[in-house]
Write a protein that holds these residues in place. Structure first.
Motif, mmCIF file in Angstrom:
data_model
loop_
_atom_site.group_PDB
_atom_site.id
_atom_site.type_symbol
_atom_site.label_atom_id
_atom_site.label_comp_id
_atom_site.label_asym_id
_atom_site.label_seq_id
_atom_site.Cartn_x
_atom_site.Cartn_y
_atom_site.Cartn_z
ATOM 1 N N MET A 161 0.823 -1.212 0.000
ATOM 2 C CA MET A 161 0.000 0.000 0.000
ATOM 3 C C MET A 161 0.862 1.269 0.000
ATOM 4 O O MET A 161 0.595 2.224 -0.715
ATOM 5 N N LYS A 162 1.904 1.246 0.848
ATOM 6 C CA LYS A 162 2.780 2.414 0.929
ATOM 7 C C LYS A 162 3.473 2.676 -0.405
ATOM 8 O O LYS A 162 3.646 3.825 -0.825
ATOM 9 N N LYS A 163 3.879 1.591 -1.080
ATOM 10 C CA LYS A 163 4.557 1.739 -2.369
ATOM 11 C C LYS A 163 3.632 2.383 -3.395
ATOM 12 O O LYS A 163 4.053 3.223 -4.189
ATOM 13 N N ILE A 164 2.349 2.003 -3.358
ATOM 14 C CA ILE A 164 1.370 2.580 -4.288
ATOM 15 C C ILE A 164 1.197 4.070 -4.015
ATOM 16 O O ILE A 164 1.133 4.894 -4.939
ATOM 17 N N ILE A 165 1.134 4.422 -2.721
ATOM 18 C CA ILE A 165 0.984 5.831 -2.344
ATOM 19 C C ILE A 165 2.178 6.651 -2.818
ATOM 20 O O ILE A 165 2.021 7.721 -3.430
ATOM 21 N N TYR A 166 3.384 6.150 -2.546
ATOM 22 C CA TYR A 166 4.592 6.878 -2.948
ATOM 23 C C TYR A 166 4.687 6.993 -4.471
ATOM 24 O O TYR A 166 5.084 8.033 -5.008
ATOM 25 N N ARG A 167 4.323 5.908 -5.171
ATOM 26 C CA ARG A 167 4.392 5.928 -6.630
ATOM 27 C C ARG A 167 3.427 6.947 -7.215
ATOM 28 O O ARG A 167 3.762 7.694 -8.133
ATOM 29 N N LYS B 95 -1.888 20.676 -2.602
ATOM 30 C CA LYS B 95 -3.055 20.072 -3.248
ATOM 31 C C LYS B 95 -3.528 18.848 -2.466
ATOM 32 O O LYS B 95 -4.728 18.684 -2.194
ATOM 33 N N TYR B 96 -2.601 17.984 -2.082
ATOM 34 C CA TYR B 96 -2.942 16.786 -1.306
ATOM 35 C C TYR B 96 -3.464 17.159 0.086
ATOM 36 O O TYR B 96 -4.373 16.507 0.615
ATOM 37 N N GLU B 97 -2.884 18.196 0.668
ATOM 38 C CA GLU B 97 -3.328 18.628 2.001
ATOM 39 C C GLU B 97 -4.742 19.199 1.945
ATOM 40 O O GLU B 97 -5.589 18.880 2.794
ATOM 41 N N ASN B 98 -5.016 20.018 0.940
ATOM 42 C CA ASN B 98 -6.343 20.627 0.825
ATOM 43 C C ASN B 98 -7.435 19.595 0.547
ATOM 44 O O ASN B 98 -8.603 19.808 0.882
ATOM 45 N N LYS B 99 -7.075 18.491 -0.080
ATOM 46 C CA LYS B 99 -8.042 17.423 -0.361
ATOM 47 C C LYS B 99 -8.081 16.368 0.751
ATOM 48 O O LYS B 99 -8.702 15.310 0.576
ATOM 49 N N ASN B 100 -7.365 16.653 1.842
ATOM 50 C CA ASN B 100 -7.309 15.743 2.999
ATOM 51 C C ASN B 100 -6.667 14.389 2.667
ATOM 52 O O ASN B 100 -6.864 13.406 3.398
ATOM 53 N N GLU B 101 -5.925 14.327 1.577
ATOM 54 C CA GLU B 101 -5.289 13.064 1.191
ATOM 55 C C GLU B 101 -4.081 12.752 2.064
ATOM 56 O O GLU B 101 -3.777 11.576 2.304
ATOM 57 N N LEU B 102 -3.378 13.789 2.535
ATOM 58 C CA LEU B 102 -2.235 13.538 3.425
ATOM 59 C C LEU B 102 -2.702 12.925 4.744
ATOM 60 O O LEU B 102 -2.027 12.058 5.309
ATOM 61 N N VAL B 103 -3.858 13.358 5.230
ATOM 62 C CA VAL B 103 -4.404 12.791 6.465
ATOM 63 C C VAL B 103 -4.685 11.300 6.282
ATOM 64 O O VAL B 103 -4.441 10.489 7.180
ATOM 65 N N ILE B 104 -5.188 10.945 5.107
ATOM 66 C CA ILE B 104 -5.452 9.535 4.797
ATOM 67 C C ILE B 104 -4.159 8.731 4.829
ATOM 68 O O ILE B 104 -4.115 7.607 5.342
ATOM 69 N N PHE B 105 -3.075 9.343 4.269
ATOM 70 C CA PHE B 105 -1.769 8.648 4.286
ATOM 71 C C PHE B 105 -1.334 8.359 5.720
ATOM 72 O O PHE B 105 -0.896 7.249 6.029
ATOM 73 N N TRP B 106 -1.448 9.376 6.586
ATOM 74 C CA TRP B 106 -1.010 9.190 7.977
ATOM 75 C C TRP B 106 -1.884 8.133 8.665
ATOM 76 O O TRP B 106 -1.381 7.323 9.441
ATOM 77 N N GLY C 44 -0.936 4.563 8.118
ATOM 78 C CA GLY C 44 0.317 4.134 8.735
ATOM 79 C C GLY C 44 1.571 4.659 8.085
ATOM 80 O O GLY C 44 2.678 4.217 8.413
ATOM 81 N N VAL C 45 1.426 5.587 7.142
ATOM 82 C CA VAL C 45 2.603 6.201 6.520
ATOM 83 C C VAL C 45 3.213 7.178 7.523
ATOM 84 O O VAL C 45 2.562 8.127 7.966
ATOM 85 N N LYS C 46 4.450 6.941 7.897
ATOM 86 C CA LYS C 46 5.125 7.826 8.841
ATOM 87 C C LYS C 46 5.692 9.041 8.110
ATOM 88 O O LYS C 46 6.195 8.920 6.991
ATOM 89 N N LYS C 47 5.612 10.172 8.791
ATOM 90 C CA LYS C 47 6.080 11.404 8.150
ATOM 91 C C LYS C 47 7.577 11.353 7.836
ATOM 92 O O LYS C 47 8.015 11.854 6.808
ATOM 93 N N ILE C 48 8.364 10.734 8.710
ATOM 94 C CA ILE C 48 9.805 10.663 8.463
ATOM 95 C C ILE C 48 10.100 9.772 7.253
ATOM 96 O O ILE C 48 11.022 10.039 6.485
ATOM 97 N N ASP C 49 9.291 8.692 7.079
ATOM 98 C CA ASP C 49 9.443 7.847 5.893
ATOM 99 C C ASP C 49 9.057 8.617 4.635
ATOM 100 O O ASP C 49 9.687 8.476 3.582
ATOM 101 N N PHE C 50 8.014 9.420 4.758
ATOM 102 C CA PHE C 50 7.557 10.278 3.665
ATOM 103 C C PHE C 50 8.675 11.247 3.256
ATOM 104 O O PHE C 50 8.974 11.421 2.075
ATOM 105 N N ILE C 51 9.280 11.873 4.261
ATOM 106 C CA ILE C 51 10.375 12.817 4.021
ATOM 107 C C ILE C 51 11.568 12.104 3.392
ATOM 108 O O ILE C 51 12.160 12.591 2.404
ATOM 109 N N ASN C 52 11.930 10.947 3.910
ATOM 110 C CA ASN C 52 13.074 10.192 3.381
ATOM 111 C C ASN C 52 12.855 9.806 1.917
ATOM 112 O O ASN C 52 13.785 9.871 1.102
#
Length: 375
Positions: free
Chosen positions: A1-7, A80-91, A94-102
């Motif tokens: 799931m995380k790979k799909i989100i990042y891709r 754009k992702y924040e305004n659509k609340n998509e980043l909240v869905i990522f968190w 189980g997507v960690k912010k530090i992994d997102f940043i890395n």
């Protein structure tokens, strides 16, 4: 799931980045192409030379816009992702912010490599190729730059003046001042016309007189008809290779040669190029910095954009953070463009500016770690 989100995020960002990069570059290229019309209207080059020169200047524009497009595109996608609340869905998934940043810092390394490739290899080659079209071109539109009752001196070592030109293309009362042979030759003629003979442009003059001055001695002769070879002259357009058109490999060789002890410099190995000289070393350092070090700031610009994920849009400080991110990003871009001017011939001094982007990246990454740990 995380790979799909990042891709998905990476695809969205790359698509929008390319859109911004090419849209802005095309606009600048069109505006610049209008200025390059001087090659035809004033310097006498043909439209083919004009087209090739303007087309080959496009990679240079891309390289200039690249950092700005990286920052603007990534900031837009995150908002754009924040305004659509998509980043909240990522968190929540189980997507960690530090992994997102890395992930995106690693992705930025790919953009750094592309930028270095563009700056260090493609752009200098294309710039040199563009200049080669001017070096090898003749004055295709020579006739178009000739205006009556005006001294025309855009041709190297030649000044032309004539009073009028009839509908058949014949010039009347022509004056020519030729300084091409380290002497002065002044020619007056009542009539003249340009003819093409083979690959040469010949100005056929009638009923005139030529005055030669060689080492203070003056001689003159009259003629009923004579030929004046225009093809031997070239435009005053700069034909010598500039530092920006010199290959990165040659610039590095030049720096290595001149930073050896004076008694060990083998001047026979110096590139046969007027750009490679001790008096030009500072400019060479600045050019190498622009090609090889400036692209490293792309990672820093992307990290600045990632500051937006530290707070959600529901936080009362979010708008303030947006303003600070844009301000910090644009100030960084301004510093990025001005930083080559801080480079000189002192290697220790330059070393500080070489490692500066790495220090910036480490500083902002440590800030991420501390903030996420605290919160």
């Amino acid at each position: 799931m995380k790979k799909i989100i990042y891709r998905k995020l990476a695809q969205d960002y790359t698509s929008f980045f390319l859109l911004i990069l090419f849209t802005i570059s095309v606009i600048i290229w069109v505006l610049q192409a209008v200025n390059y019309l001087d090659f035809v209207t004033e310097d006498g080059h043909g439209f083919l030379v004009y087209f090739n020169y303007t087309l080959l200047s496009f990679p240079k524009i891309l390289s200039k816009i690249f950092p700005f497009a990286v920052f603007l595109a990534f900031t837009y996608i995150i908002l754009k992702y924040e305004n659509k609340n998509e980043l909240v869905i990522f968190w929540n998934f189980g997507v960690k912010k530090i992994d997102f940043i890395n992930f995106f810092i690693k992705l930025s390394f790919g953009f750094v490599l592309i930028s270095i490739l563009l700056n260090a290899l493609i752009t200098p080659y294309m710039q040199d190729k563009a200049r080669s079209f001017i070096r090898s071109s003749d004055l295709d539109f020579f006739e178009s730059i000739l205006k009556p009752k005006k001294f025309i001196n855009i041709i190297e070592n030649l000044t032309i003046y004539f009073e009028e030109r009839d509908e058949n293309g014949k010039f009347k009362n022509i004056f020519l001042d030729d300084k091409s042979n380290q002497s002065s030759q002044i020619t007056f003629a009542k009539k003249g016309i340009i003819e093409i003979r083979g690959n040469k442009k010949i100005l056929v003059l009638e009923e005139g007189e030529t005055i030669n001055e060689v080492k203070g001695r003056i001689s003159k002769f009259k003629f009923s008809k004579t030929n004046f070879n225009i093809s031997k002259f070239s435009t005053k357009t700069t034909l010598t290779k500039k530092i920006q058109e010199t290959s990165t490999k040659d610039l590095i060789k030049c720096v290595i040669i001149f930073h050896k002890p004076p008694d060990k410099i083998n001047f026979s190995k110096i590139i046969l190029d007027r750009n490679c000289g001790a008096d030009n070393l500072e400019n060479i350092h600045q050019e190498l910095y622009s090609r090889l070090i400036k692209p490293m700031y792309i990672t820093f610009l992307m990290a600045i954009s990632l500051l937006l994920i530290l707070k959600s849009k529901n936080n009362h400080l979010f708008n303030s953070i947006k303003i600070k991110v844009y301000l910090l990003g644009f100030l960084s871009i301004v510093f990025l463009e001005l930083s080559p001017k801080l480079i000189n011939t002192n290697l220790i001094h330059n070393l500080f500016f070489i490692i500066l982007p790495i220090l910036f990246i480490l500083t902002i990454y440590v800030y991420f770690l501390k903030f996420l740990k605290t919160n």
